[in-house]
Design a protein around this motif. Structure first.
Motif, PDB file in Angstrom:
ATOM      1  N   THR A   3       0.821  -1.201   0.000  1.00  0.00           N
ATOM      2  CA  THR A   3       0.000   0.000   0.000  1.00  0.00           C
ATOM      3  C   THR A   3       0.855   1.251   0.000  1.00  0.00           C
ATOM      4  OG1 THR A   3      -1.631  -1.244   1.264  1.00  0.00           O
ATOM      5  CG2 THR A   3      -1.892   1.142   1.191  1.00  0.00           C
ATOM      6  N   TYR A   4       2.016   1.182   0.616  1.00  0.00           N
ATOM      7  CA  TYR A   4       2.933   2.314   0.649  1.00  0.00           C
ATOM      8  C   TYR A   4       4.361   1.782   0.612  1.00  0.00           C
ATOM      9  CZ  TYR A   4       2.503   0.890   5.529  1.00  0.00           C
ATOM     10  OH  TYR A   4       2.446   0.154   6.682  1.00  0.00           O
ATOM     11  N   ASN A   5       5.309   2.672   0.377  1.00  0.00           N
ATOM     12  CA  ASN A   5       6.711   2.311   0.266  1.00  0.00           C
ATOM     13  C   ASN A   5       7.336   2.159   1.651  1.00  0.00           C
ATOM     14  OD1 ASN A   5       9.457   2.166  -0.315  1.00  0.00           O
ATOM     15  ND2 ASN A   5       9.621   4.368  -0.668  1.00  0.00           N
ATOM     16  N   HIS A   6       8.091   1.081   1.856  1.00  0.00           N
ATOM     17  CA  HIS A   6       8.711   0.799   3.154  1.00  0.00           C
ATOM     18  C   HIS A   6      10.191   1.182   3.218  1.00  0.00           C
ATOM     19  CE1 HIS A   6       5.445  -1.865   4.797  1.00  0.00           C
ATOM     20  NE2 HIS A   6       5.156  -1.932   3.511  1.00  0.00           N
ATOM     21  N   PHE A   7      10.889   1.189   2.083  1.00  0.00           N
ATOM     22  CA  PHE A   7      12.346   1.256   2.093  1.00  0.00           C
ATOM     23  C   PHE A   7      12.862   2.643   1.732  1.00  0.00           C
ATOM     24  CE2 PHE A   7      11.300  -3.173   1.234  1.00  0.00           C
ATOM     25  CZ  PHE A   7      12.116  -3.835   2.144  1.00  0.00           C
ATOM     26  N   SER A   8      13.985   3.013   2.371  1.00  0.00           N
ATOM     27  CA  SER A   8      14.654   4.270   2.029  1.00  0.00           C
ATOM     28  C   SER A   8      16.137   4.148   2.357  1.00  0.00           C
ATOM     29  CB  SER A   8      14.041   5.446   2.795  1.00  0.00           C
ATOM     30  OG  SER A   8      14.219   5.281   4.189  1.00  0.00           O
ATOM     31  N   VAL A   9      16.945   4.987   1.703  1.00  0.00           N
ATOM     32  CA  VAL A   9      18.369   5.067   1.980  1.00  0.00           C
ATOM     33  C   VAL A   9      18.704   6.538   2.185  1.00  0.00           C
ATOM     34  CG1 VAL A   9      19.001   5.234  -0.462  1.00  0.00           C
ATOM     35  CG2 VAL A   9      20.669   4.368   1.203  1.00  0.00           C
ATOM     36  N   ASP A  10      19.680   6.828   3.047  1.00  0.00           N
ATOM     37  CA  ASP A  10      20.011   8.226   3.325  1.00  0.00           C
ATOM     38  C   ASP A  10      21.516   8.412   3.416  1.00  0.00           C
ATOM     39  OD1 ASP A  10      20.798   7.980   6.370  1.00  0.00           O
ATOM     40  OD2 ASP A  10      18.861   6.962   6.194  1.00  0.00           O
ATOM     41  N   ALA A  11      21.946   9.636   3.143  1.00  0.00           N
ATOM     42  CA  ALA A  11      23.358  10.015   3.248  1.00  0.00           C
ATOM     43  C   ALA A  11      23.432  11.378   3.916  1.00  0.00           C
ATOM     44  CB  ALA A  11      24.003  10.059   1.867  1.00  0.00           C
ATOM     45  N   GLU A  12      24.456  11.556   4.773  1.00  0.00           N
ATOM     46  CA  GLU A  12      24.545  12.809   5.532  1.00  0.00           C
ATOM     47  C   GLU A  12      25.991  13.260   5.669  1.00  0.00           C
ATOM     48  OE1 GLU A  12      22.609  11.289   9.023  1.00  0.00           O
ATOM     49  OE2 GLU A  12      24.519  10.990  10.081  1.00  0.00           O
ATOM     50  N   PHE A  13      26.139  14.549   5.869  1.00  0.00           N
ATOM     51  CA  PHE A  13      27.454  15.158   6.087  1.00  0.00           C
ATOM     52  C   PHE A  13      27.279  16.234   7.148  1.00  0.00           C
ATOM     53  CE2 PHE A  13      30.559  18.525   5.280  1.00  0.00           C
ATOM     54  CZ  PHE A  13      31.745  17.795   5.312  1.00  0.00           C
ATOM     55  N   GLY A  14      28.279  16.330   8.075  1.00  0.00           N
ATOM     56  CA  GLY A  14      28.088  17.341   9.102  1.00  0.00           C
ATOM     57  C   GLY A  14      29.241  17.471  10.060  1.00  0.00           C
ATOM     58  N   LEU A  15      28.891  17.770  11.309  1.00  0.00           N
ATOM     59  CA  LEU A  15      29.845  18.147  12.341  1.00  0.00           C
ATOM     60  C   LEU A  15      29.871  17.101  13.447  1.00  0.00           C
ATOM     61  CD1 LEU A  15      28.542  21.810  12.666  1.00  0.00           C
ATOM     62  CD2 LEU A  15      30.417  21.032  11.202  1.00  0.00           C
ATOM     63  N   ASN A  16      30.987  17.085  14.203  1.00  0.00           N
ATOM     64  CA  ASN A  16      31.052  16.231  15.379  1.00  0.00           C
ATOM     65  C   ASN A  16      31.735  16.967  16.517  1.00  0.00           C
ATOM     66  OD1 ASN A  16      33.993  15.758  15.415  1.00  0.00           O
ATOM     67  ND2 ASN A  16      33.627  14.576  13.535  1.00  0.00           N
ATOM     68  N   ASN A  17      31.523  16.470  17.712  1.00  0.00           N
ATOM     69  CA  ASN A  17      32.186  17.025  18.891  1.00  0.00           C
ATOM     70  C   ASN A  17      32.404  15.908  19.902  1.00  0.00           C
ATOM     71  OD1 ASN A  17      33.209  18.521  20.981  1.00  0.00           O
ATOM     72  ND2 ASN A  17      31.317  19.617  21.431  1.00  0.00           N
ATOM     73  N   PRO A  18      33.665  15.416  20.047  1.00  0.00           N
ATOM     74  CA  PRO A  18      33.958  14.409  21.066  1.00  0.00           C
ATOM     75  C   PRO A  18      34.018  15.082  22.443  1.00  0.00           C
ATOM     76  CG  PRO A  18      35.956  14.979  19.887  1.00  0.00           C
ATOM     77  CD  PRO A  18      34.849  15.753  19.238  1.00  0.00           C
ATOM     78  N   ILE A  19      33.015  14.870  23.248  1.00  0.00           N
ATOM     79  CA  ILE A  19      32.887  15.612  24.501  1.00  0.00           C
ATOM     80  C   ILE A  19      33.871  15.125  25.560  1.00  0.00           C
ATOM     81  CG2 ILE A  19      31.279  16.229  26.349  1.00  0.00           C
ATOM     82  CD1 ILE A  19      29.015  15.800  24.385  1.00  0.00           C
TER      83      ILE A  19
END
Length: 417
Positions: A21-37
């Motif tokens: 009835t609807y789509n179940h699957f997706s893929v994603d990609a991201e880019f960004g920042l980090n901070n090791p606390i």
């Protein structure tokens, strides 16, 4: 070979989505920042926002509200300006549960383009650098992901996540060792990403149909079947599926199975009460149901009439105070006697069976007595000649706890005064 395998997986996932009835699957990609606390060696510090975090994820939406996600990430940590230099790397793989808060909280009532995901899970990670052997770590992860729907295929999102590490034996700058087995190492990721939705239909994140559509359709069919069963084609108050005489003429008195009832004849003279001028005295058709009298006796004034009224009862369905047509006919006959005998006063007594609380049954018995009184007033009897009283379950006619006994106890009785 890898290219062929990738095409095969994409084709499999896409085909599966098209059959639902609807789509179940997706893929994603991201880019960004980090901070090791934490932890860091004394004197060392990481840049507040390191511009080097990348991530990939694959998500399966079990339904529009919940799903699972397999993700991987890479982070590079560097020093804060003005502090000793260092460089370390962090790799991870995580398996998470995902809750679509936008669907759970019905964002679609006010927007079709903004969503919100919550994700939480655990995984395996490695802290590495040129000066150490790889440090194998377990981690937990939790985060929120606001979404913006760009098209049926693409979403833009921002993700904020916190990772907590277990068995991290080095500081993030790699200059100190640690001997700890608890959760005391933390990392923040903040990233911007794009999600691609497989399939030709709407993705579960944005679908409007109910999540248990098949179940709801089955329920609708059951409701339609019940509605069909409850039809009453001859309007006799009995549903078709119970009606043993489904074509009785309009206005015919019937029992609970739709069978025609003989018109009420309180005095047994074969003249129905609604045609009988003396419904509580045996008479002849020539006298319109009344007996032939001597000149000294007024119509309907005998003790026999009073006795027949006092022996009459109005019965009720369980937990009801409604008058059935059959007992309305009885009350019409009583009303006629009352109008023919202005000196009579009538005390109406309501009763209930032994189910429910005493207080509830008392109120129900009063409602039943008042229902009879109201009907008599509608038939022309003056209200000041009618009094009511409720007895609840205190005067059971039949003390047994059977269906038949309880039916006897749900009644209204009369006392002529």
């Amino acid at each position: 070979m890898k290219h062929i395998l990738s095409l095969f997986l994409i084709h499999t996932f896409t085909s599966y989505c098209q059959d639902t009835t609807y789509n179940h699957f997706s893929v994603d990609a991201e880019f960004g920042l980090n901070n090791p606390i934490y932890p860091m060696t004394s004197g060392y510090d990481a840049a507040t926002l390191n511009l080097w975090h990348v991530g990939l994820g694959f998500r399966y939406a079990v339904n529009p509200k919940f799903g699972v996600r397999l993700s991987g990430g890479y982070d590079n940590f560097r020093e804060l300006a003005g502090t000793p230099s260092f460089s370390s790397e962090y790799y991870r793989v995580s398996l998470e549960g995902v809750a679509n808060l936008g669907n759970i909280m019905d964002f679609k009532e006010w927007t079709k383009h903004i969503g919100l995901l919550f994700h939480m899970g655990a995984g395996y990670s490695v802290l590495n650098g040129s000066s150490i052997d790889p440090n194998h770590i377990l981690h937990g992860i939790i985060g929120f992901t606001p979404q913006v729907r760009l098209s049926p295929r693409f979403n833009l999102y921002v993700d904020g996540s916190v990772l907590a590490n277990i068995y991290q034996n080095y500081t993030y700058d790699l200059n100190s060792t640690r001997n700890t087995h608890g959760i005391d190492a933390y990392l923040i990721n903040l990233s911007l990403g794009v999600q691609y939705n497989f399939g030709r239909k709407e993705h579960a994140d944005w679908v409007v149909i109910p999540e248990n559509n098949e179940e709801i359709q089955n329920l609708r069919k059951r409701v339609e079947k019940l509605e069909e069963m409850q039809r009453d084609d001859d309007n006799d108050g009995v549903a078709n599926w119970l009606d043993q005489e489904p074509e009785t003429p309009a206005g015919t008195l019937v029992d609970t199975k739709g069978r025609t009832l003989a018109p009420r004849d309180s005095d047994g003279d074969n003249i129905p009460d609604d045609l009988d001028d003396c419904p509580f005295e045996k008479g002849s058709a020539a006298m319109k149901g009344c007996p032939e009298r001597s000149g000294s006796m007024a119509p309907n004034s005998s003790k026999e009439v009073i006795t027949m009224i006092e022996e009459s009862e109005v019965k009720f369905e369980t937990d009801k105070a409604d008058l059935s047509p059959s007992f309305q006919q009885l009350l019409k006959a009583i009303a006629k006697v009352m109008k023919d005998n202005p000196s009579y006063k009538l005390h109406i007594m309501g009763h209930a069976d032994d189910r429910a609380s005493e207080e509830y049954n008392m109120n129900l018995s009063r409602e039943r007595a008042n229902a009879a009184r109201t009907y008599l007033i509608e038939q022309g009897v003056s209200g000041d000649r009618l009094t009511t009283e409720g007895f609840g379950e205190t005067k059971l006619k039949n003390p047994l706890r059977t269906v038949e006994a309880r039916a006897e106890n749900r009644r209204v009785e009369f006392d002529v005064r």
